[in-house]
Design an enzyme around this catalytic site. Structure first.
Site, PDB file in Angstrom:
ATOM      1  N   ARG A  68       0.618  -1.307   0.001  1.00 48.79           N
ATOM      2  CA  ARG A  68       0.020   0.033  -0.025  1.00 48.79           C
ATOM      3  C   ARG A  68       0.845   1.025   0.150  1.00 48.79           C
ATOM      4  O   ARG A  68       1.708   1.429   1.073  1.00 48.79           O
ATOM      5  CB  ARG A  68      -0.960   0.011   1.185  1.00 48.79           C
ATOM      6  CG  ARG A  68      -2.176   1.003   0.936  1.00 48.79           C
ATOM      7  CD  ARG A  68      -3.034   1.053   2.057  1.00 48.79           C
ATOM      8  NE  ARG A  68      -2.182   1.840   3.196  1.00 48.79           N
ATOM      9  CZ  ARG A  68      -2.063   1.628   4.493  1.00 48.79           C
ATOM     10  NH1 ARG A  68      -3.080   0.506   4.886  1.00 48.79           N
ATOM     11  NH2 ARG A  68      -1.561   2.271   5.396  1.00 48.79           N
ATOM     12  N   GLU A 128       4.672   7.159   2.586  1.00 45.79           N
ATOM     13  CA  GLU A 128       5.405   5.841   2.951  1.00 45.79           C
ATOM     14  C   GLU A 128       4.824   5.143   1.997  1.00 45.79           C
ATOM     15  O   GLU A 128       3.717   4.889   1.290  1.00 45.79           O
ATOM     16  CB  GLU A 128       5.356   5.389   4.403  1.00 45.79           C
ATOM     17  CG  GLU A 128       3.711   4.878   4.840  1.00 45.79           C
ATOM     18  CD  GLU A 128       3.978   4.321   6.540  1.00 45.79           C
ATOM     19  OE1 GLU A 128       5.029   4.284   7.118  1.00 45.79           O
ATOM     20  OE2 GLU A 128       2.743   4.240   6.612  1.00 45.79           O
ATOM     21  N   ASN A 144       4.155   0.529   2.314  1.00 43.96           N
ATOM     22  CA  ASN A 144       4.098  -0.405   2.883  1.00 43.96           C
ATOM     23  C   ASN A 144       4.106  -1.870   2.445  1.00 43.96           C
ATOM     24  O   ASN A 144       3.589  -1.919   1.435  1.00 43.96           O
ATOM     25  CB  ASN A 144       2.626  -0.469   3.818  1.00 43.96           C
ATOM     26  CG  ASN A 144       2.444   0.731   4.385  1.00 43.96           C
ATOM     27  OD1 ASN A 144       2.987   1.076   5.585  1.00 43.96           O
ATOM     28  ND2 ASN A 144       1.602   1.694   4.011  1.00 43.96           N
ATOM     29  N   SER A 166      -2.841  -2.829   5.835  1.00 43.06           N
ATOM     30  CA  SER A 166      -4.112  -3.103   6.279  1.00 43.06           C
ATOM     31  C   SER A 166      -5.303  -2.547   5.542  1.00 43.06           C
ATOM     32  O   SER A 166      -4.985  -1.628   4.766  1.00 43.06           O
ATOM     33  CB  SER A 166      -4.149  -3.310   7.824  1.00 43.06           C
ATOM     34  OG  SER A 166      -4.113  -1.894   8.408  1.00 43.06           O
ATOM     35  N   LYS A 168      12.163   3.126   5.742  1.00 41.13           N
ATOM     36  CA  LYS A 168      12.431   4.355   5.489  1.00 41.13           C
ATOM     37  C   LYS A 168      13.516   4.741   4.677  1.00 41.13           C
ATOM     38  O   LYS A 168      13.628   5.814   3.837  1.00 41.13           O
ATOM     39  CB  LYS A 168      12.217   5.358   6.723  1.00 41.13           C
ATOM     40  CG  LYS A 168      10.712   4.994   7.248  1.00 41.13           C
ATOM     41  CD  LYS A 168       9.534   5.675   6.349  1.00 41.13           C
ATOM     42  CE  LYS A 168       8.236   5.104   7.034  1.00 41.13           C
ATOM     43  NZ  LYS A 168       8.046   3.633   7.153  1.00 41.13           N
ATOM     44  N   LYS A 176      11.470  10.135  11.347  1.00 39.11           N
ATOM     45  CA  LYS A 176      10.840   8.637  11.266  1.00 39.11           C
ATOM     46  C   LYS A 176      11.968   7.570  11.563  1.00 39.11           C
ATOM     47  O   LYS A 176      12.889   7.586  10.872  1.00 39.11           O
ATOM     48  CB  LYS A 176       9.919   8.435   9.890  1.00 39.11           C
ATOM     49  CG  LYS A 176       9.244   9.270   9.664  1.00 39.11           C
ATOM     50  CD  LYS A 176       8.489   8.991   8.159  1.00 39.11           C
ATOM     51  CE  LYS A 176       7.164   9.659   7.997  1.00 39.11           C
ATOM     52  NZ  LYS A 176       6.475   9.237   6.825  1.00 39.11           N
ATOM     53  N   GLU A 196       7.992  -0.079   9.726  1.00 30.97           N
ATOM     54  CA  GLU A 196       6.636   0.318   9.207  1.00 30.97           C
ATOM     55  C   GLU A 196       5.663   0.879  10.310  1.00 30.97           C
ATOM     56  O   GLU A 196       5.971   0.908  11.471  1.00 30.97           O
ATOM     57  CB  GLU A 196       6.144  -0.929   8.932  1.00 30.97           C
ATOM     58  CG  GLU A 196       6.622  -1.736   7.557  1.00 30.97           C
ATOM     59  CD  GLU A 196       6.134  -1.101   6.436  1.00 30.97           C
ATOM     60  OE1 GLU A 196       4.891  -0.843   6.165  1.00 30.97           O
ATOM     61  OE2 GLU A 196       6.874  -0.834   5.412  1.00 30.97           O
ATOM     62  N   GLY A 197       4.741   1.747   9.718  1.00 31.14           N
ATOM     63  CA  GLY A 197       3.921   2.434  10.610  1.00 31.14           C
ATOM     64  C   GLY A 197       4.311   3.711  11.199  1.00 31.14           C
ATOM     65  O   GLY A 197       5.636   4.037  11.269  1.00 31.14           O
ATOM     66  N   ARG A 205      -8.328   7.711   3.881  1.00 32.10           N
ATOM     67  CA  ARG A 205      -8.244   7.418   5.487  1.00 32.10           C
ATOM     68  C   ARG A 205      -8.319   8.949   5.665  1.00 32.10           C
ATOM     69  O   ARG A 205      -7.493   9.964   5.277  1.00 32.10           O
ATOM     70  CB  ARG A 205      -6.912   7.024   5.788  1.00 32.10           C
ATOM     71  CG  ARG A 205      -6.811   6.241   6.998  1.00 32.10           C
ATOM     72  CD  ARG A 205      -5.577   5.361   6.934  1.00 32.10           C
ATOM     73  NE  ARG A 205      -5.276   4.617   8.083  1.00 32.10           N
ATOM     74  CZ  ARG A 205      -4.421   4.131   8.527  1.00 32.10           C
ATOM     75  NH1 ARG A 205      -3.600   4.060   7.574  1.00 32.10           N
ATOM     76  NH2 ARG A 205      -4.080   3.306   9.364  1.00 32.10           N
TER      77      ARG A 205
END
Lengths: 509, 509
Positions: free
Chosen positions: B134, B156, B158, B163, B341, B406, B410-411, B498
């Site tokens: 994603r 970013e 993923n 999800s 990253k 960062k 991930e996330g 989102r």
């Protein structure tokens, strides 16, 4: 019966099997809308003030056993039952004789009958009537004939708010899913198989019934014509909302028909009948869009069946207002009244002529007898010989244990069982006048089965009894003056296999 | 941007409009599995010890506005991004140079890299690799160019546990449903229309990706052959379970593929690789049916991306065990690492040759430039000129406010924003060695929009920012030795719109 053939059903599970089964029940049910809003006793109001939470609807973890021959017979005779009750609802004279006897002793019945009379005065403007019925059965086996076959005996016939059709198909889907992911241990391979899990068309079939009425109503009777809709008349609050939405969403997706949910208590506020339109279309102006007027083709009552819902004269005005409109009612007042226990008792009276009266023009004697074979023994409590015999039983603690006393209304919540009958009868007064508001029914004693029920997040295992409900859809003409066939549509519409503790109250019919 | 064009979006609602909208959001979502398990802060454990309750997943009441040109561009370049990351994951040498620099400063990255090296020692037995990606974007408009068009800038990319694909399609369905039942007032007719609500194929398309890998794995490598399955490696407990089940149920219904959910912490206990089979099939014996062995074709990681999940050497043994098996991994360790990253920063370095290196054999210069146009400014924190410049910013409270720091994982949960950067940098130690575990990114400042978010049974209205995620599916060959095309399947797989408060943590990628 089934318990004796399959004493090891359902199988005992290891804790890992149980965890896998339960986890899939919990997840599949929410993924597929097999859900209810939780009761306040499960989730206190302060935890979820907006009532946004949902939980798996009560379901058995294993498919309910039901003798196949009985299951098929119940489905095979449903169209005869549909026709029977449709023709009863059309026969005001026949109904009047029975209902007028109840009017004296039962205010609720009296008020319903009065609504009919009021509408009759100004004339009905809608000759079509929709029935979404459910005939409920238990399996009976004559204890004195150990070799006899099990038979179905009718518990009741629901003519209003026959619920759970929107969930029942999903319960069938759940059990099929659990089978397909091997969540059932292979120790019972001959019992839980694809062929033993019939698919259940209840959602599609009941929705089809509402869509058929909707289309039969068209076109709009308003000038200029208005957009058409179906209104679900509902209780508020309602925990069983996803059962109802399964039908509404199918009507939108498969039939492009818009439905609105309207609490019974709000019907007078948001619906109206234009005084200058003799066709009396029922106009609905949704509170969220008061400038948009819809014309209601079909009123689907999922409320209005319990006396407690009529807590003011406004409630009866509302029912009258809806009944006199041109909307097709599911059900009409007369159809609602046809579901009284007294009607069931009159039909089942030994050697009564009623079944032939209504069915002989369309059904063979053999088919009629198959319907009659489902009758349980039901007695009036009145001055007839059968009635005196029944009063004798109902007042005798030594005899009452095998019986249930039922009032006229829909739903089992007010039934009096066994030894509680004599003191209750006594409380009705010495003169016996109020006895007539009830019928006495021999308890059907179905074989005890074992199953596990998932409800409110917990599992209860033990002995249960099974009840089979068969849905029926029927659309008919009310008036004699209409040419052509009286019954326009008539089909069996799926089933509900319900598992109950003995003598448990039902909230909705 | 959109806010300035549509300052009245979303419209103010009357209380009746709001009640109608909300009631339909609450009911449709549960009817269709657009749900999550409620957090313990919403429903205390003692209310629902079996965790059976569900609630509507967080959703906006109104469709999120996103500039159409930006939306379409993001979807149009997804296959290029899929290919880019697949080719990076195939290029161990290229990856090694970058990752080895991180190994010194980031234990998590070091452990992942070590898993790869360990498997490499014994040799990989599975050359196929599945990516369910994603790519996340925000809209950026250059404040110094008021007449410029809005552009997408990548937040970013993923490569593991991307999800919400199982819920995103349902959010699109919810908004379409609300439109079709006229739950949106007609005051914004030009904004909320069918054509403005693109359908979202995320569930079908991501499931198709898993099914494609499953079929590419077949036949069984066991003797005798075993039944095949896909395993979802999951967290436990997991509130976002219906997102994952939407994919599993589609795999079963549309592809007849059985899936199992297995907590990452239980993978060693229930999976094994027969020591006498050099093909190293991964055998899964479900706890509920230990006598039935399945062969895992595809490991779909929805867990294993956070350092906190590796709380013992057992966790790393588990990851190694899975990686060395013949199951197709989604993702492999190398694909997981490609999502660091640092990789994103290396790719985005001005006039770097990397994009051309990976894409020029299959893509035109123009197409590559469209990918490059989505790069935000990202800096290393090292000894290069760019790195020194970035360290200067990150240690200066007067400059840091427009940036985000960062870590590699991930996330977004561990990001450090603006004025919190300088003290954080200080806490990393004076020698600057640990700086390299982070990248510094210019904050994308998307236009503020207004919307209402329904979450945990309550509505919050106000300014929000939108983030677009585009899903991608890619199946490729890992080894150089395989003949034929490297990339076997590659498609764009739907989207996620989102809505976030600014600088809000994400739990899952």
């Amino acid at each position: 019966m089934a318990a004796s053939i399959y004493p090891d059903y359902p199988p005992d599970l290891t804790s890992e099997q149980s965890a896998y089964l339960l986890s899939n029940v919990k997840d599949w049910s929410i993924l597929n809308g097999l859900a209810v809003r939780p009761s306040l006793s499960f989730v206190p109001k302060e935890v979820d003030p907006s009532r946004s939470l949902a939980v798996t609807a009560p379901v058995t973890l294993f498919p309910s056993l039901f003798p196949r021959r009985c299951f098929e017979e119940a489905r095979a005779i449903q169209t005869a039952y549909n026709e029977l009750y449709a023709l009863i609802a059309r026969d005001e004279e026949w109904l009047r004789e029975i209902i007028e006897e109840l009017v004296e002793v039962d205010d609720f019945i009296a008020n319903l009958w009065n609504v009919h009379l009021e509408v009759k005065k100004v004339g009905y403007v809608q000759s079509l009537s929709l029935g979404i019925f459910r005939s409920d059965y238990m399996v009976h086996k004559d204890p004195s004939q150990p070799d006899s076959n099990p038979e179905i005996k009718q518990v009741e016939f629901n003519t209003i708010a026959s619920s759970f059709g929107g969930l029942a198909a999903k319960v069938s889907g759940l059990h099929s899913h659990l089978l397909s992911i091997s969540a059932y241990p292979s120790t019972v391979p001959t019992l839980i198989t694809k062929s033993f899990l019939p698919s259940n068309p209840s959602i599609a079939s009941i929705s089809q019934g509402l869509a058929t009425a909707h289309r039969a109503y068209a076109p709009s009777k308003s000038h200029p014509p208005l957009p058409l809709c179906i209104v679900f008349v509902v209780q508020d609050p309602e925990n069983n909302v996803f059962d109802q939405h399964a039908l509404g969403s199918t009507l939108l997706a498969d039939h492009n028909i818009l439905t609105f949910r309207l609490p019974f208590s709000a019907t007078l506020a948001y619906t109206s009948i234009p005084s200058d339109n003799p066709s009396r279309p029922l106009i609905y102006k949704p509170p969220h869009s008061p400038s948009t007027a819809y014309e209601v083709t079909t009123l689907y009552f999922r409320a209005g069946y319990a006396p407690t819902e009529y807590n003011s004269s406004e409630s009866w005005n509302a029912r009258l207002h809806l009944e006199r409109s041109a909307a097709i009612k599911c059900p009409t007042i007369l159809t609602h009244l046809a579901g009284s226990k007294k009607i069931q008792q009159v039909l089942t009276t030994p050697s009564s002529p009623h079944l032939e009266r209504f069915l002989s023009s369309t059904s063979s004697a053999e088919y009629i007898n198959r319907v009659r074979a489902t009758f349980a023994a039901i007695y009036p409590l009145d001055d007839t010989a059968a009635g005196k015999h029944a009063i004798g039983i109902a007042t005798d603690a030594g005899k009452a244990s095998g019986y249930v006393l039922k009032p006229q209304r829909e739903g089992g919540g007010n039934n009096i069982y066994g030894l509680k009958i004599p003191p209750f009868i006594k409380s009705l007064g010495e003169d016996g006048k109020k006895y007539r508001g009830h019928i006495l029914m021999e308890l059907i004693e179905p074989p005890a089965l074992r199953n596990s029920v998932f409800r409110n997040g917990g599992v209860t295992s033990g002995e249960v009894i099974g009840e089979l409900g068969v849905y029926g859809v029927c659309l008919w003409h009310y008036g004699e003056e209409v040419a052509g066939p009286k019954i326009l549509e008539n089909w069996e519409a799926g089933f509900l296999l319900r598992t109950k503790g003995r003598r448990k109250a039902k909230k909705e019919a």
